[in-house]
Design a protein around this motif. Structure first.
Motif, short mmCIF file in Angstrom:
data_model
loop_
_atom_site.label_atom_id
_atom_site.label_comp_id
_atom_site.label_asym_id
_atom_site.label_seq_id
_atom_site.Cartn_x
_atom_site.Cartn_y
_atom_site.Cartn_z
N VAL A 1 -5.00 3.06 8.43
CA VAL A 1 -3.57 3.28 8.70
C VAL A 1 -2.78 1.98 8.47
O VAL A 1 -1.69 1.99 7.91
CB VAL A 1 -3.36 3.86 10.12
CG1 VAL A 1 -1.88 3.93 10.47
CG2 VAL A 1 -3.99 5.24 10.21
N VAL A 2 -3.37 0.85 8.87
CA VAL A 2 -2.71 -0.44 8.60
C VAL A 2 -2.52 -0.61 7.09
O VAL A 2 -1.43 -0.97 6.63
CB VAL A 2 -3.53 -1.62 9.19
CG1 VAL A 2 -3.04 -2.96 8.64
CG2 VAL A 2 -3.47 -1.62 10.71
N ALA A 3 -3.56 -0.31 6.33
CA ALA A 3 -3.46 -0.48 4.87
C ALA A 3 -2.39 0.45 4.30
O ALA A 3 -1.58 0.04 3.47
CB ALA A 3 -4.81 -0.21 4.22
N ALA A 4 -2.36 1.69 4.77
CA ALA A 4 -1.40 2.66 4.24
C ALA A 4 0.04 2.30 4.63
O ALA A 4 0.98 2.66 3.92
CB ALA A 4 -1.75 4.06 4.73
N CYS A 5 0.21 1.60 5.74
CA CYS A 5 1.56 1.28 6.23
C CYS A 5 2.04 -0.10 5.77
O CYS A 5 3.18 -0.47 6.05
CB CYS A 5 1.61 1.33 7.76
SG CYS A 5 1.38 2.98 8.41
N ARG A 6 1.18 -0.84 5.10
CA ARG A 6 1.56 -2.20 4.70
C ARG A 6 2.82 -2.16 3.83
O ARG A 6 2.95 -1.32 2.95
CB ARG A 6 0.40 -2.85 3.93
CG ARG A 6 0.58 -4.35 3.75
CD ARG A 6 -0.73 -5.07 3.46
NE ARG A 6 -1.61 -5.15 4.63
CZ ARG A 6 -2.89 -4.81 4.65
NH1 ARG A 6 -3.45 -4.33 3.57
NH2 ARG A 6 -3.60 -4.91 5.75
N GLY A 7 3.78 -3.03 4.15
CA GLY A 7 5.00 -3.08 3.35
C GLY A 7 6.01 -2.00 3.72
O GLY A 7 7.05 -1.87 3.08
N THR A 8 5.71 -1.21 4.75
CA THR A 8 6.66 -0.18 5.20
C THR A 8 7.19 -0.61 6.57
O THR A 8 6.75 -1.59 7.14
CB THR A 8 5.99 1.20 5.35
OG1 THR A 8 5.19 1.18 6.54
CG2 THR A 8 5.10 1.53 4.16
N ARG A 9 8.09 0.20 7.12
CA ARG A 9 8.64 -0.14 8.44
C ARG A 9 7.77 0.43 9.56
O ARG A 9 8.12 0.33 10.73
CB ARG A 9 10.05 0.41 8.57
CG ARG A 9 10.09 1.91 8.36
CD ARG A 9 11.49 2.41 8.40
NE ARG A 9 11.97 2.54 9.76
CZ ARG A 9 12.62 3.59 10.24
NH1 ARG A 9 12.91 4.60 9.43
NH2 ARG A 9 13.02 3.65 11.48
N VAL A 10 6.63 1.06 9.22
CA VAL A 10 5.80 1.69 10.25
C VAL A 10 4.78 0.68 10.78
O VAL A 10 4.00 0.12 10.02
CB VAL A 10 5.10 2.94 9.68
CG1 VAL A 10 4.20 3.57 10.73
CG2 VAL A 10 6.14 3.95 9.19
N ALA A 11 4.80 0.48 12.09
CA ALA A 11 3.85 -0.44 12.73
C ALA A 11 2.67 0.37 13.27
O ALA A 11 2.76 1.59 13.44
CB ALA A 11 4.53 -1.18 13.86
#
Ligand code: PGA
Length: 254
Positions: free
Chosen positions: A55-65
């Motif tokens: 999930v961290v990898a998929a959210c990298r560069g997005t506003r989702v923590a």
């Protein structure tokens, strides 16, 4: 709109014991296009431990923590099966849920343990989402405020206002979790305003005005608007509805 201008609303999804790493990645990939790339709220996803890295990898560069659902209070050691705060930081977590009622109920977590976990989270630089809330029996006895006050006071024991800036609180009435029964927006506001008054009394108005206090318990796209319209409700901790990309996006974008 909720809260004060000083507090950024937070919508956090607690996935509980759902989703393998692959399923988690699919869920996040379905969600991301549905939440605006910029916005006035913080979005947090809390998958189970094995799915955190995906999930961290998929959210990298997005506003989702990303946040975890639990942690151990020690940094490392002979604690078979446990995960520490520095490990969560290393994997990319910014948040961690502490003292969820399911852990209090099924895993024997008491206020003392919650206090130690909260301190461990803060010491590692994580934002703890501290859960407090009464059972149905306690509400019917009229001791909701007393129960929440004890949970809050003991969770924060030994900490000073200066330690608590990263703190997030979630008021989650136990009878509203996963039951489809939501506290009315005004009931939730009443307890949350009470929690804020306790923070003001014990740690000063500045901290009380800064700490986001969320509501949790059967939050859905249909009730998020009424909850967020309350003066002291700064967002939501969402269980069931966070497992569906469209529902969670509707809550984030309400
Ligand atoms: P629910 O769970 O939204 O499914 O009621 C909330 C929670 O337990 O955090």
């Amino acid at each position: 709109m909720a809260g004060s201008a000083e507090r950024t609303p937070i919508i956090a999804g607690n996935w509980k014991m759902h989703k393998t790493p692959l399923e988690a990645e699919e869920l996040v990939r379905a969600l991301l296009p549905q939440v605006a790339p910029a916005g006035d709220r913080e979005v947090v996803r809390c998958p189970p431990f094995p799915a955190l890295a995906a999930v961290v990898a998929a959210c990298r560069g997005t506003r989702v923590a990303v946040g975890a659902q639990n942690l151990h209070w020690e940094r490392e050691g002979a604690f078979t099966g446990e995960v520490s705060a520095p490990m969560l930081v290393a994997v990319g977590c910014r948040y961690v849920i502490v003292g969820h009622s399911e852990r209090r109920q099924y895993c024997g977590e008491d206020d003392w343990l919650v206090n130690r976990k909260l301190k461990a989270a803060l010491a590692a630089g994580l934002r703890p989402i501290l859960c407090v809330g009464e059972t149905l029996a306690q509400r019917e006895l009229g001791i909701t405020e007393a129960v929440c006050a004890i949970q809050l006071k003991s969770a924060l024991a030994g900490l000073a206002a200066g330690d608590l800036e990263p703190l997030v609180i979630a008021y989650e009435p136990v009878w509203a979790i996963g039951t489809g029964r939501t506290a009315s927006a005004s009931d939730a506001q009443e307890v949350i305003a009470f929690l804020r008054s306790l923070l003001a009394r014990d740690y000063g108005t500045a901290l009380a005005q800064q700490v986001p206090i969320l509501y949790g318990g059967s939050v859905k796209p249909e009730n998020i608007g009424a909850l967020m319209a309350q003066a002291d409700i700064d967002g939501a901790l969402v269980g069931g509805a966070s497992l569906d990309a469209a529902s969670f996006a509707a809550i984030v974008n309400f």
